[in-house]
Scaffold this motif. Sequence first.
Motif, short mmCIF file in Angstrom:
data_model
loop_
_atom_site.label_atom_id
_atom_site.label_comp_id
_atom_site.label_asym_id
_atom_site.label_seq_id
_atom_site.Cartn_x
_atom_site.Cartn_y
_atom_site.Cartn_z
N SER A 44 58.34 28.08 43.12
CA SER A 44 59.76 27.97 43.48
C SER A 44 60.16 29.03 44.52
CB SER A 44 60.63 28.13 42.24
OG SER A 44 60.52 29.45 41.73
N GLU A 45 59.20 29.86 44.93
CA GLU A 45 59.40 30.93 45.91
C GLU A 45 60.40 31.97 45.45
OE1 GLU A 45 59.92 29.53 49.91
OE2 GLU A 45 58.04 28.43 49.86
N GLY A 46 60.31 32.32 44.17
CA GLY A 46 61.15 33.38 43.63
C GLY A 46 60.59 34.75 43.98
N GLN A 47 60.84 35.70 43.11
CA GLN A 47 60.45 37.10 43.32
C GLN A 47 58.94 37.24 43.45
OE1 GLN A 47 61.18 39.68 39.94
NE2 GLN A 47 61.96 41.25 41.33
N ILE A 48 58.52 38.03 44.43
CA ILE A 48 57.09 38.28 44.64
C ILE A 48 56.62 39.39 43.71
CG2 ILE A 48 55.39 39.18 46.29
CD1 ILE A 48 56.94 37.80 48.49
N LEU A 49 55.46 39.17 43.12
CA LEU A 49 54.80 40.17 42.29
C LEU A 49 53.64 40.74 43.09
CD1 LEU A 49 54.24 41.54 39.50
CD2 LEU A 49 52.74 39.59 39.02
N LEU A 50 53.56 42.05 43.19
CA LEU A 50 52.42 42.71 43.82
C LEU A 50 51.56 43.28 42.70
CD1 LEU A 50 54.36 44.60 46.63
CD2 LEU A 50 52.99 42.52 46.87
N ILE A 51 50.36 42.77 42.59
CA ILE A 51 49.45 43.22 41.54
C ILE A 51 48.57 44.32 42.11
CG2 ILE A 51 47.57 42.58 40.01
CD1 ILE A 51 48.67 39.71 40.05
N ASN A 52 48.72 45.52 41.57
CA ASN A 52 47.86 46.63 41.97
C ASN A 52 46.56 46.49 41.19
OD1 ASN A 52 46.78 49.54 41.32
ND2 ASN A 52 47.86 49.63 43.26
N ILE A 53 45.47 46.26 41.91
CA ILE A 53 44.20 46.00 41.23
C ILE A 53 43.44 47.28 40.88
CG2 ILE A 53 43.93 43.66 42.08
CD1 ILE A 53 42.04 44.75 44.21
N GLY A 54 43.97 48.41 41.31
CA GLY A 54 43.40 49.69 40.89
C GLY A 54 42.19 50.15 41.68
N PHE A 55 41.83 49.45 42.73
CA PHE A 55 40.73 49.88 43.57
C PHE A 55 40.89 49.30 44.96
CE2 PHE A 55 39.25 45.96 41.52
CZ PHE A 55 38.77 45.23 42.59
N CYS A 56 40.17 49.88 45.90
CA CYS A 56 40.12 49.29 47.23
C CYS A 56 38.76 48.62 47.37
CB CYS A 56 40.35 50.34 48.31
SG CYS A 56 39.00 51.49 48.51
N ARG A 57 38.61 47.80 48.36
CA ARG A 57 37.35 47.09 48.54
C ARG A 57 36.47 47.75 49.60
NH1 ARG A 57 39.13 41.22 49.84
NH2 ARG A 57 40.58 42.38 51.12
N SER A 58 36.78 48.97 49.96
CA SER A 58 36.02 49.67 50.99
C SER A 58 34.69 50.16 50.44
CB SER A 58 36.82 50.87 51.49
OG SER A 58 36.06 51.61 52.41
N GLU A 59 33.66 49.99 51.24
CA GLU A 59 32.36 50.53 50.88
C GLU A 59 32.10 51.84 51.62
OE1 GLU A 59 29.23 47.59 51.10
OE2 GLU A 59 30.70 46.02 50.74
N TYR A 60 33.05 52.24 52.48
CA TYR A 60 32.87 53.44 53.29
C TYR A 60 32.90 54.72 52.46
CZ TYR A 60 33.66 50.36 57.24
OH TYR A 60 33.58 49.34 58.14
N TYR A 61 33.47 54.66 51.28
CA TYR A 61 33.60 55.86 50.46
C TYR A 61 32.61 55.86 49.30
CZ TYR A 61 37.71 56.97 53.16
OH TYR A 61 38.55 57.29 54.19
N GLY A 62 31.50 55.16 49.48
CA GLY A 62 30.46 55.13 48.46
C GLY A 62 30.78 54.29 47.25
N ARG A 63 31.77 53.41 47.39
CA ARG A 63 32.14 52.55 46.26
C ARG A 63 31.28 51.29 46.27
NH1 ARG A 63 38.13 52.90 44.68
NH2 ARG A 63 38.72 54.93 45.46
#
Length: 104
Positions: A44-63
């Motif tokens: 219905s295009e109501g309020q947007i929810l931003l889900i913080n997934i708790g991590f980034c997808r970067s491999e540059y920091y040894g993740r």
Amino acid sequence: MSIAKKGLRKIIVTDEVFYWKIRKKISHIERHNVEYDIPVQHESEGQILLINIGFCRSEYYGRKPMQVTPSDIESSITEAIELGWEYRKPGKAIKLMDGELFYW
């Protein structure tokens, strides 16, 4: 306000249709070790929810590369609804982070 339509993924939670989006490419922000938020919106295009997934997808920091699955999104939507997210009403975006809702 609504999420850009290109690249949306559909998910059904408690017989309601939601759309979510995750970038295929890792963004500049993620490359610099900033946690990623996934936008979700009811059909219905109501309020947007931003889900913080708790991590980034970067491999540059040894993740190790991590994946976001539809079941992750479903459980976060369910949690946000239980916490009081009024997904049909328009309004400022709201963020789900560490089990709490914050206006964004």
